[in-house]
Design a protein around this motif. Structure first.
Motif, PDB file in Angstrom:
ATOM      1  N   GLU A 231      88.500  19.349 -18.257  1.00  0.00           N
ATOM      2  CA  GLU A 231      88.008  20.322 -19.236  1.00  0.00           C
ATOM      3  C   GLU A 231      86.525  20.143 -19.527  1.00  0.00           C
ATOM      4  N   ASN A 232      85.980  18.997 -19.148  1.00  0.00           N
ATOM      5  CA  ASN A 232      84.579  18.673 -19.441  1.00  0.00           C
ATOM      6  C   ASN A 232      83.705  18.780 -18.189  1.00  0.00           C
ATOM      7  N   LYS A 233      84.186  19.541 -17.195  1.00  0.00           N
ATOM      8  CA  LYS A 233      83.485  19.561 -15.914  1.00  0.00           C
ATOM      9  C   LYS A 233      82.115  20.244 -15.989  1.00  0.00           C
ATOM     10  N   VAL A 234      81.915  21.167 -16.929  1.00  0.00           N
ATOM     11  CA  VAL A 234      80.614  21.814 -17.056  1.00  0.00           C
ATOM     12  C   VAL A 234      79.566  20.802 -17.516  1.00  0.00           C
ATOM     13  N   SER A 235      79.925  19.972 -18.507  1.00  0.00           N
ATOM     14  CA  SER A 235      79.004  18.922 -18.971  1.00  0.00           C
ATOM     15  C   SER A 235      78.691  17.945 -17.842  1.00  0.00           C
ATOM     16  N   ALA A 236      79.725  17.587 -17.060  1.00  0.00           N
ATOM     17  CA  ALA A 236      79.519  16.649 -15.949  1.00  0.00           C
ATOM     18  C   ALA A 236      78.580  17.248 -14.902  1.00  0.00           C
ATOM     19  N   LYS A 237      78.773  18.549 -14.600  1.00  0.00           N
ATOM     20  CA  LYS A 237      77.914  19.209 -13.620  1.00  0.00           C
ATOM     21  C   LYS A 237      76.468  19.280 -14.112  1.00  0.00           C
ATOM     22  N   ASN A 238      76.279  19.623 -15.385  1.00  0.00           N
ATOM     23  CA  ASN A 238      74.926  19.698 -15.946  1.00  0.00           C
ATOM     24  C   ASN A 238      74.232  18.343 -15.900  1.00  0.00           C
TER      25      ASN A 238
ATOM     26  N   SER B  54      81.975   2.575  -3.448  1.00  0.00           N
ATOM     27  CA  SER B  54      80.606   2.542  -2.907  1.00  0.00           C
ATOM     28  C   SER B  54      79.570   2.898  -3.971  1.00  0.00           C
ATOM     29  N   MET B  55      80.018   3.121  -5.208  1.00  0.00           N
ATOM     30  CA  MET B  55      79.087   3.457  -6.293  1.00  0.00           C
ATOM     31  C   MET B  55      78.284   2.226  -6.702  1.00  0.00           C
ATOM     32  N   ASN B  56      77.133   2.477  -7.329  1.00  0.00           N
ATOM     33  CA  ASN B  56      76.326   1.397  -7.908  1.00  0.00           C
ATOM     34  C   ASN B  56      76.644   1.204  -9.384  1.00  0.00           C
ATOM     35  N   ALA B  57      77.111   2.255 -10.046  1.00  0.00           N
ATOM     36  CA  ALA B  57      77.428   2.188 -11.474  1.00  0.00           C
ATOM     37  C   ALA B  57      78.310   3.379 -11.822  1.00  0.00           C
ATOM     38  N   LEU B  58      78.845   3.364 -13.044  1.00  0.00           N
ATOM     39  CA  LEU B  58      79.702   4.455 -13.524  1.00  0.00           C
ATOM     40  C   LEU B  58      79.280   4.848 -14.926  1.00  0.00           C
ATOM     41  N   CYS B  59      79.320   6.145 -15.208  1.00  0.00           N
ATOM     42  CA  CYS B  59      79.190   6.580 -16.600  1.00  0.00           C
ATOM     43  C   CYS B  59      80.436   7.366 -16.972  1.00  0.00           C
ATOM     44  N   ALA B  60      80.837   7.265 -18.224  1.00  0.00           N
ATOM     45  CA  ALA B  60      82.056   7.919 -18.699  1.00  0.00           C
ATOM     46  C   ALA B  60      81.703   8.855 -19.845  1.00  0.00           C
ATOM     47  N   ILE B  61      82.023  10.142 -19.694  1.00  0.00           N
ATOM     48  CA  ILE B  61      81.764  11.116 -20.755  1.00  0.00           C
ATOM     49  C   ILE B  61      82.970  11.098 -21.690  1.00  0.00           C
ATOM     50  N   LEU B  62      82.783  10.507 -22.876  1.00  0.00           N
ATOM     51  CA  LEU B  62      83.897  10.242 -23.778  1.00  0.00           C
ATOM     52  C   LEU B  62      84.139  11.402 -24.740  1.00  0.00           C
ATOM     53  N   VAL B  63      85.147  12.178 -24.417  1.00  0.00           N
ATOM     54  CA  VAL B  63      85.625  13.240 -25.300  1.00  0.00           C
ATOM     55  C   VAL B  63      87.044  12.874 -25.736  1.00  0.00           C
TER      56      VAL B  63
END
Length: 316
Positions: free
Chosen positions: A127-134, A169-178
């Motif tokens: 549901e938060n894919k627009v924020s992730a894309k931006n 293979s990522m270097n780091a992760l961010c989590a959009i907390l809703v």
């Protein structure tokens, strides 16, 4: 694969040619991996690495014992000699790892990540894919490729396989907390994989504060911020953390060296200059390589590069 140490591969290989024939035969660039260990601010900044040499199980069993110890010793010594004039890079240790395709998982990263960019997995609910894309779009300006599943996975691909490749293979992760993030088993698994690899995790608070092990990390408060400001804060976190600092600085140097347009080259110069300081080794990398790219010899770009080199006392 080698990245920071790619420049020194040929020198180390030639040292081994005269020091240790077995090491020379095993020391192939495609079998070498550099692992960033930590960063020390002492004396202008020092990055510490482990060198991993992967060999087949058959080869490993052939050299196990005294031969293995001698090969490790000579490879480490060859790197020390190749890096004599570079105070900001140190090899902590060399390890030899038995490696066969049948038993070891290998991410296929070529089609996942943009070349030379820092690799950031963006964990979010659908549901938060627009924020992730931006956020993904705004991170590109900072030399960070944000992996967003619905954007980066082709419809015809087996998506769990691509997700796994990206996570390993990522270097780091961010989590959009809703609000519904903590109820997503997928998001929890993504964060768990990052924590299990001791990767930098960046919680971005929109509705809820970081919970569980995520609570150990400094969060970014996204309330009232647009995607471009959140992206800047993410880049600052990546730059400051000792696990990602060297990888990110090397990415920015490589992006500048391999720039395809003058606009991109000037963009990377501006980004590098926006940070307080980067270690001299990354600026020296730019100095050694920039003349091979005609784009970087254009007057406006060359002026920017010369100013950068003067800032770090590489040009007088």
């Amino acid at each position: 694969m080698l990245d920071v140490f790619k420049t020194y591969y040929r020198t180390v290989h030639n040292f081994l040619k005269y020091q240790n024939q077995k090491a020379f035969e095993l020391f192939k660039e495609e079998n070498l991996y550099e692992i960033f260990d930590n960063h020390d601010n002492w004396n202008g900044g020092i990055d510490y690495f482990t060198i991993e040499l992967r060999v087949s199980v058959e080869k490993y069993l052939q050299i196990k014992g005294d031969d293995e110890n001698k090969i490790i010793e000579d490879i480490t010594d060859a790197f020390d000699n190749a890096l004599k004039s570079i105070e900001s890079l140190v090899i902590n240790k060399t390890i030899i790892v038995p490696y066969d395709d049948a038993t070891v998982y290998t991410p296929t990263t070529e089609s996942i990540w943009n070349l030379d960019y820092f690799r950031l997995f963006i964990s979010h609910i659908s549901e938060n894919k627009v924020s992730a894309k931006n956020l993904k779009v705004c991170l590109e300006k900072w030399g960070i490729h944000g992996f967003v599943a619905h954007e980066d996975i082709e419809p015809s691909k087996e998506w769990t396989s691509i997700l796994t490749d990206a996570l390993f293979s990522m270097n780091a992760l961010c989590a959009i907390l809703v609000k519904r993030f903590k109820y997503s088993s997928w998001c929890d698994q993504e964060v768990g994989i990052a924590l299990g690899q001791n990767k930098l995790c960046i919680p971005i608070k929109k509705d809820i504060i970081p919970y569980g092990f995520l609570g150990r990390y400094q969060m970014i408060k996204a309330d009232g911020l647009d995607a471009s400001h959140v992206a800047q804060k993410v880049a600052e976190c990546v730059f400051k953390d000792e696990r990602t600092h060297g990888i990110y600085c090397n990415s920015l140097a490589r992006l500048l060296i391999n720039a395809k347009t003058s606009e991109k080259a000037l963009q990377w110069i501006d980004i590098i200059n926006s940070f307080p300081t980067i270690e001299r080794v990354y600026v020296e990398l730019i100095y050694k390589e920039y003349s091979h790219n005609p784009i970087l010899l254009q007057p406006d770009v060359l002026h920017g590069i010369n100013s950068l080199l003067k800032r770090y006392n590489i040009l007088q």
